[in-house]
Design a protein around this motif. Sequence first.
Motif, PDB file in Angstrom:
ATOM      1  N   UNK A 102      29.543  38.772  51.677  1.00  0.00           N
ATOM      2  CA  UNK A 102      29.686  37.451  51.772  1.00  0.00           C
ATOM      3  C   UNK A 102      31.125  37.198  51.866  1.00  0.00           C
ATOM      4  N   UNK A 103      32.060  38.439  51.604  1.00  0.00           N
ATOM      5  CA  UNK A 103      33.766  38.065  51.852  1.00  0.00           C
ATOM      6  C   UNK A 103      34.183  38.780  50.392  1.00  0.00           C
ATOM      7  N   UNK A 104      33.499  39.289  49.383  1.00  0.00           N
ATOM      8  CA  UNK A 104      34.242  39.807  48.344  1.00  0.00           C
ATOM      9  C   UNK A 104      34.820  41.104  48.571  1.00  0.00           C
ATOM     10  N   UNK A 105      35.736  41.604  47.612  1.00  0.00           N
ATOM     11  CA  UNK A 105      36.486  42.810  48.095  1.00  0.00           C
ATOM     12  C   UNK A 105      35.974  43.771  46.654  1.00  0.00           C
ATOM     13  N   UNK A 106      35.707  45.052  47.034  1.00  0.00           N
ATOM     14  CA  UNK A 106      35.383  46.028  46.312  1.00  0.00           C
ATOM     15  C   UNK A 106      36.529  46.486  45.438  1.00  0.00           C
ATOM     16  N   UNK A 107      36.436  46.197  44.059  1.00  0.00           N
ATOM     17  CA  UNK A 107      37.383  46.771  43.263  1.00  0.00           C
ATOM     18  C   UNK A 107      36.897  48.182  42.813  1.00  0.00           C
ATOM     19  N   UNK A 108      35.770  48.527  42.370  1.00  0.00           N
ATOM     20  CA  UNK A 108      35.270  49.609  42.316  1.00  0.00           C
ATOM     21  C   UNK A 108      33.729  49.772  42.764  1.00  0.00           C
ATOM     22  N   UNK A 109      32.985  50.758  43.300  1.00  0.00           N
ATOM     23  CA  UNK A 109      31.842  50.621  43.620  1.00  0.00           C
ATOM     24  C   UNK A 109      30.768  50.767  42.433  1.00  0.00           C
ATOM     25  N   UNK A 110      29.430  50.345  42.873  1.00  0.00           N
ATOM     26  CA  UNK A 110      28.613  50.376  41.841  1.00  0.00           C
ATOM     27  C   UNK A 110      28.042  51.965  41.371  1.00  0.00           C
ATOM     28  N   UNK A 111      28.266  52.166  40.204  1.00  0.00           N
ATOM     29  CA  UNK A 111      27.988  53.696  39.581  1.00  0.00           C
ATOM     30  C   UNK A 111      27.465  53.623  38.264  1.00  0.00           C
ATOM     31  N   UNK A 112      26.920  54.430  37.782  1.00  0.00           N
ATOM     32  CA  UNK A 112      26.438  54.914  36.466  1.00  0.00           C
ATOM     33  C   UNK A 112      27.587  55.314  35.661  1.00  0.00           C
ATOM     34  N   UNK A 113      27.886  54.351  34.525  1.00  0.00           N
ATOM     35  CA  UNK A 113      28.945  54.691  33.747  1.00  0.00           C
ATOM     36  C   UNK A 113      28.644  54.130  32.253  1.00  0.00           C
ATOM     37  N   UNK A 114      29.037  54.725  31.205  1.00  0.00           N
ATOM     38  CA  UNK A 114      29.223  54.100  29.939  1.00  0.00           C
ATOM     39  C   UNK A 114      27.645  53.480  29.412  1.00  0.00           C
ATOM     40  N   UNK A 115      26.664  53.927  30.014  1.00  0.00           N
ATOM     41  CA  UNK A 115      25.392  53.268  29.753  1.00  0.00           C
ATOM     42  C   UNK A 115      24.865  52.137  30.628  1.00  0.00           C
ATOM     43  N   UNK A 116      25.706  52.128  31.830  1.00  0.00           N
ATOM     44  CA  UNK A 116      25.445  50.712  32.630  1.00  0.00           C
ATOM     45  C   UNK A 116      25.314  51.408  34.135  1.00  0.00           C
ATOM     46  N   UNK A 117      24.727  50.476  34.883  1.00  0.00           N
ATOM     47  CA  UNK A 117      24.777  50.794  36.304  1.00  0.00           C
ATOM     48  C   UNK A 117      25.915  49.426  36.709  1.00  0.00           C
ATOM     49  N   UNK A 118      26.875  49.790  37.252  1.00  0.00           N
ATOM     50  CA  UNK A 118      27.829  48.621  37.192  1.00  0.00           C
ATOM     51  C   UNK A 118      29.052  48.895  38.530  1.00  0.00           C
ATOM     52  N   UNK A 119      29.253  47.647  39.228  1.00  0.00           N
ATOM     53  CA  UNK A 119      30.320  47.734  40.242  1.00  0.00           C
ATOM     54  C   UNK A 119      31.206  46.528  39.892  1.00  0.00           C
ATOM     55  N   UNK A 120      32.253  46.405  40.449  1.00  0.00           N
ATOM     56  CA  UNK A 120      33.130  45.060  40.314  1.00  0.00           C
ATOM     57  C   UNK A 120      33.822  44.797  41.642  1.00  0.00           C
ATOM     58  N   UNK A 121      33.471  43.569  42.033  1.00  0.00           N
ATOM     59  CA  UNK A 121      34.273  43.004  43.109  1.00  0.00           C
ATOM     60  C   UNK A 121      35.240  41.732  42.757  1.00  0.00           C
ATOM     61  N   UNK A 122      36.167  41.447  43.740  1.00  0.00           N
ATOM     62  CA  UNK A 122      36.851  40.026  43.437  1.00  0.00           C
ATOM     63  C   UNK A 122      36.629  39.403  44.415  1.00  0.00           C
ATOM     64  N   UNK A 123      36.261  38.102  44.279  1.00  0.00           N
ATOM     65  CA  UNK A 123      35.941  36.965  45.213  1.00  0.00           C
ATOM     66  C   UNK A 123      37.260  36.666  46.044  1.00  0.00           C
ATOM     67  N   UNK A 124      37.007  35.671  47.063  1.00  0.00           N
ATOM     68  CA  UNK A 124      38.158  35.252  47.726  1.00  0.00           C
ATOM     69  C   UNK A 124      39.072  34.249  47.250  1.00  0.00           C
ATOM     70  N   UNK A 125      38.307  34.089  45.865  1.00  0.00           N
ATOM     71  CA  UNK A 125      39.409  32.932  45.148  1.00  0.00           C
ATOM     72  C   UNK A 125      39.885  33.819  44.018  1.00  0.00           C
ATOM     73  N   UNK A 126      40.021  34.938  43.844  1.00  0.00           N
ATOM     74  CA  UNK A 126      40.671  35.678  42.966  1.00  0.00           C
ATOM     75  C   UNK A 126      39.985  36.042  41.562  1.00  0.00           C
ATOM     76  N   UNK A 127      38.666  35.709  41.539  1.00  0.00           N
ATOM     77  CA  UNK A 127      37.788  35.942  40.135  1.00  0.00           C
ATOM     78  C   UNK A 127      37.136  37.168  40.545  1.00  0.00           C
ATOM     79  N   UNK A 128      37.019  38.150  39.179  1.00  0.00           N
ATOM     80  CA  UNK A 128      36.740  39.329  39.144  1.00  0.00           C
ATOM     81  C   UNK A 128      35.305  39.227  38.765  1.00  0.00           C
TER      82      UNK A 128
END
Length: 139
Positions: A102-128
Motif C-alpha cells: 500500500x506504500x509503507x517503507x520497510x524499516x526492518x523486515x519481519x523476523x523472530x527476535x526477543x520472543x516476538x515475530x515482528x517487523x517495522x514500517x513507516x507509513x507515507x505520513x511519517x508514523x512508524x
Amino acid sequence: MSDKSGPLVDPNTSIAPMLSVRQGAQAIEFYKQAFGATELFRIDSDTGSVVAQLAVGAASFWLADESPEHLNFSPESLGGGTVRMVMVVDDPDAIFDQAVAAGAEVVWPVKDDYGWRLGRVVDPYGHHWEIGKPLPKPQ
C-alpha cells in the motif's frame, strides 16, 4: 481521593492514539489499504481538513490533518515522530506485506527476535508501525 487500593480506575477507560498527518483524506485511504481499517467517524471541513476515527479489528485510532495553530504537528513537520504504533496481529507477515504494497517503507523486515515475530514500517505520513505477535514460549 485515593485509598490504600490505589488510584481510581474506571473499567470503561480506553486510550486511542490520534495521529496528526498531512493529507488526511489520503491517509484514511492508505490505512484502509494497508491495514484493512474501517471508518467509524469522520468530519470533513470546508477547508479540506479531516478528523476521523478508524478501526482495525477491535483496535481504534484517530487521525486528523495537522493544525499548527492548535499545536498538532505531523511527523513530516517535526522531522520524525515521538511514538511508534504497535499492532499485534495473528499473521504479521501478511499484514506487513499488505502495508508495504500500500506504500509503507520497510524499516526492518519481519523476523523472530526477543520472543516476538515482528517487523517495522513507516507509513507515507511519517508514523512508524511495529507489526507482530508474541511467539509461543519454549517448553
